[in-house]
Design a protein around this motif. Structure first.
Motif, PDB file in Angstrom:
ATOM      1  N   ASP A  98       1.043  -1.432  -0.195  1.00 29.54           N
ATOM      2  CA  ASP A  98       0.078   0.247  -0.723  1.00 29.54           C
ATOM      3  C   ASP A  98       0.562   0.997  -0.054  1.00 29.54           C
ATOM      4  O   ASP A  98       0.635   2.177   1.262  1.00 29.54           O
ATOM      5  CB  ASP A  98      -0.859   0.398   1.782  1.00 29.54           C
ATOM      6  N   PRO A  99       1.988   1.436  -1.011  1.00 26.58           N
ATOM      7  CA  PRO A  99       2.627   2.671  -1.051  1.00 26.58           C
ATOM      8  C   PRO A  99       1.679   3.396  -1.062  1.00 26.58           C
ATOM      9  O   PRO A  99       2.380   4.754  -0.459  1.00 26.58           O
ATOM     10  CB  PRO A  99       3.668   1.933  -2.319  1.00 26.58           C
ATOM     11  N   HIS A 100       0.605   3.700  -2.237  1.00 25.58           N
ATOM     12  CA  HIS A 100       0.099   5.355  -1.655  1.00 25.58           C
ATOM     13  C   HIS A 100      -1.134   5.554  -0.214  1.00 25.58           C
ATOM     14  O   HIS A 100      -0.967   6.656   0.183  1.00 25.58           O
ATOM     15  CB  HIS A 100      -0.893   4.986  -2.460  1.00 25.58           C
ATOM     16  N   LEU A 101      -0.805   4.534   0.388  1.00 28.99           N
ATOM     17  CA  LEU A 101      -1.072   4.491   1.991  1.00 28.99           C
ATOM     18  C   LEU A 101      -0.272   5.512   2.283  1.00 28.99           C
ATOM     19  O   LEU A 101      -0.701   6.764   3.088  1.00 28.99           O
ATOM     20  CB  LEU A 101      -1.032   3.747   2.386  1.00 28.99           C
ATOM     21  N   LEU A 102       1.267   5.056   1.988  1.00 29.53           N
ATOM     22  CA  LEU A 102       2.563   5.918   2.380  1.00 29.53           C
ATOM     23  C   LEU A 102       2.261   7.031   2.320  1.00 29.53           C
ATOM     24  O   LEU A 102       2.802   8.339   2.515  1.00 29.53           O
ATOM     25  CB  LEU A 102       3.285   5.607   2.432  1.00 29.53           C
ATOM     26  N   ILE A 103       2.200   7.625   0.773  1.00 32.75           N
ATOM     27  CA  ILE A 103       2.138   9.027   0.197  1.00 32.75           C
ATOM     28  C   ILE A 103       0.381   9.442   0.514  1.00 32.75           C
ATOM     29  O   ILE A 103       1.418  10.990   1.474  1.00 32.75           O
ATOM     30  CB  ILE A 103       1.748   8.658  -1.389  1.00 32.75           C
TER      31      ILE A 103
END
Ligand SMILES: Cc1cc2nc3c(=O)[nH]c(=O)nc-3n(C[C@H](O)[C@H](O)[C@H](O)COP(=O)(O)O)c2cc1C
Ligand code: SF4
Ligand code: FES
Lengths: 416, 157
Positions: A98-103
């Motif tokens: 879930d890299p977009h959660l980090l972004i």
């Protein structure tokens, strides 16, 4: 027991791609975020009681409040993705699934502190994960979630991924910033008073990946929703890890306050090969070891572990079965600490190696009971006389191994 | 004058990265990575080149490069096998894996085969403790290692 706040999208196919992520709530918090003033965002995070997941457990909102209101140099948010503490492998899951959660978390947090550039410092070995982050960041730029106008709002934000070169100490926040400034990763001397970190003279917040990934939920649902999980002093959830002699190793998101024993048995599926548990290292190797009979009433939260003479750390538990040699396990960790000391402070550079050597001597059967006094002397030397907390925590754990398993160490000695 | 030069691609990447940091000095790690991917290792020549590009001395570049374990200061094999030696992996049997690798490749840890095909290293926790025992194979992670898995992998190369 298991809850899904940070790990909500982990099991969804292709959730690392923007198209899928958008279908599953990613970037949902931005509308609300930009309707708030930055100080209101910080206030929400303070009220949520969110604590840092990088090992120290510092209150996140309070740390953000240390950023000066006015400053001539730019403010930065630096994400600690160095993840090198033995037993810890959780941040990686966020970056993979879930890299977009980090972004999204970075957008939320940068807005709160007034940062327009954020760096993700990722350990050098995580090549796959750095690539994954960069792909997600590229997608976010193209879709307008990063760049001159984040999601069409009047706010500029850039994110840059920075790869480390292999050095455990670069996880320590000031060493990390030295490394990001292009130098050797040497921890900095800490000031007496509370103040932010500094990156090229700009006030800076360093937060762990999981900490920042917890922020969108708080902004979206309010601090009370976050506080409805966990305990009063340890609100919310954590990505706990199980490794070593356990049937189901892995990462599980749990609310703080659950029983350690239940987690080992019900989620971990118990100790491998039907063996008995001998000891547990509760939250990465820098936490004091606990004997099996000590864990009966322990719950997974900061208070319980501290009351029981250890610490929650990163939540990465290492389980040791009844056949494990504790001196051998301790020697393994001291090889690690010996290797990873940055070498700036003589007590740390020499002390870690010294303990490692004594352990080798004990394990070869040539040691004597006198060597224990020497280890304790070395611990004393490591404690409180160094630039960073690496050395004192090494002293703390050494003490726990040799006092709790004294007889096992003694049985290695043929002489007094 | 150094013989080393960034490839055109790396030169462009370097220029682009310059716009991402407040100061040029931050580019030391990214530049060392670019050199390593280009050449396989970091030669003295490359350090002289980087010193010039970053506005510092070659000695300074060496001091930085040698601090971090992942920069190769001498040439290594085509395949770099780095086995985790830390606790979770050890508890899950990494020692058997390590001795199998040294036997099969006929070298010790820290050595490279004569044909420059394999370099064997031992490293500290890779952050793959849930898939212990683990190693990295060039840029990729391989977990849940067994002797059979390793043999199959090496046979297929
Ligand atoms: C020796 C040492 C190693 C550390 N390694 C890490 C690490 O790998 N990842 C991390 O997030 N924090 C690590 N920390 C903690 C950081 O210094 C810092 O407190 C943390 O990144 C702050 O983020 P948080 O408040 O969100 O947890 C380490 C600390 C020490 C003393
Ligand atoms: S205590 Fe150890 S790791 Fe920390 S600065 Fe000193 S030498 Fe480096
Ligand atoms: S101990 Fe081997 S990957 Fe963590």
């Amino acid at each position: 027991m298991i809850v899904h706040i940070v790990s909500k999208n982990f099991d969804i196919k292709d959730s690392h791609k923007l198209k899928v992520a958008l279908k599953h709530d990613r970037y949902n918090s931005l509308e609300k975020l930009f309707s708030m003033k930055p100080f209101e965002v910080t206030r929400e995070v303070v009220a949520s009681g969110l604590r840092g997941k990088g090992g120290g457990g510092a209150a996140t909102g309070n740390k953000w409040e240390l950023i000066p209101k006015e400053h001539e140099k730019p403010t930065y948010l630096v994400i600690n993705a160095d993840e090198s503490e033995p037993g810890t492998f959780k941040d990686r899951q966020i970056m993979e699934y879930d890299p977009h959660l980090l972004i999204e978390g970075i957008i939320n947090s940068s807005y709160a502190i007034g940062a327009h550039h954020s760096y993700i410092y990722i350990r050098g070995e995580y090549v796959f994960w750095a690539k994954r982050l960069n792909e997600a960041i590229d997608e976010a730029y193209k879709a307008g979630y990063l760049g001159e106008k984040v999601a069409g709002f009047d706010y500029k934000l850039d994110i840059t991924v920075h790869r480390g070169g292999g050095a455990y100490i670069c996880g320590e926040k000031s060493a990390l910033l030295e490394s990001l400034e292009g130098k050797r990763g040497h921890p900095r001397l800490k000031p007496q008073q509370k103040e932010p970190e500094w990156f090229f003279g700009g006030p800076t917040v360093v937060n762990n990946v999981e900490t920042i990934a917890s922020v969108p939920y708080i902004i979206n649902n309010g601090f009370e929703a976050y506080r409805s999980h966990g305990t009063y002093c340890s609100p919310g959830t954590m990505l706990f890890g199980l490794s070593g002699h356990i049937n189901n190793p892995g990462i599980y998101e749990l609310p703080f306050g659950v029983s350690m024993k239940d987690v080992i048995e019900k989620i971990g599926g118990g100790i491998k090969n039907g063996k008995k548990l001998k000891a547990i290292i509760p939250g990465g190797s820098s936490c004091a070891i606990l004997k099996a009979d000590e864990i009966k009433n322990i719950t997974l939260d900061y208070e319980s572990l501290q009351q029981n003479g250890s610490s929650l750390g990163t939540g990465g538990m290492i389980l040791l079965d009844e056949d494990t040699s504790i001196p051998d396990a301790m020697k393994n960790l001291f090889e690690f600490y010996h290797h990873e000391s940055c070498g700036q402070c003589t007590p740390c550079r020499e002390g870690c190696g010294w303990v490692d050597k004594i352990l080798a001597k004990l394990l070869s059967g040539k040691g004597s009971k006198k060597d224990f006094a020497t280890i304790l002397d070395a611990c004393d030397m490591l404690n409180g006389k160094t630039i960073c907390v690496f050395a004192p925590s090494v002293a703390f754990i050494a003490h726990s191994y040799i006092t709790k398993f004294k007889n096992e160490f003694y049985s290695l000695c043929k002489t007094d | 004058m150094s013989e080393f030069k960034f490839s055109k691609q790396n030169e462009e990447k370097f220029e682009k990265l310059l716009t991402r940091y407040p100061k040029r000095a931050s580019l030391s790690l990214p530049s060392l990575w670019m050199v390593q991917y280009q050449e396989g290792w970091i030669s003295e020549d490359a350090m002289i080149y980087l010193a010039d590009k970053l506005g510092t001395s070659a000695m300074d570049i060496l001091s930085i490069a040698s601090f971090y374990t992942m920069f190769n200061l001498k040439p290594i094999g085509t395949y770099h096998i780095q086995v985790c030696k830390t606790l979770s992996c050890k508890l899950c049997g990494s020692e058997k894996i390590r001795s199998h690798l040294t036997n099969r490749l006929g070298i010790k840890f820290g050595e490279t085969t004569k044909d420059m095909k394999f370099t064997l290293s031992e490293v500290e926790c890779l952050g793959a403790c849930g898939e212990a025992p683990a190693m990295s194979f060039n840029d990729d992670y391989v977990g849940n290692l067994s002797i059979e898995k390793i043999d199959k992998m090496l046979d297929e190369l």
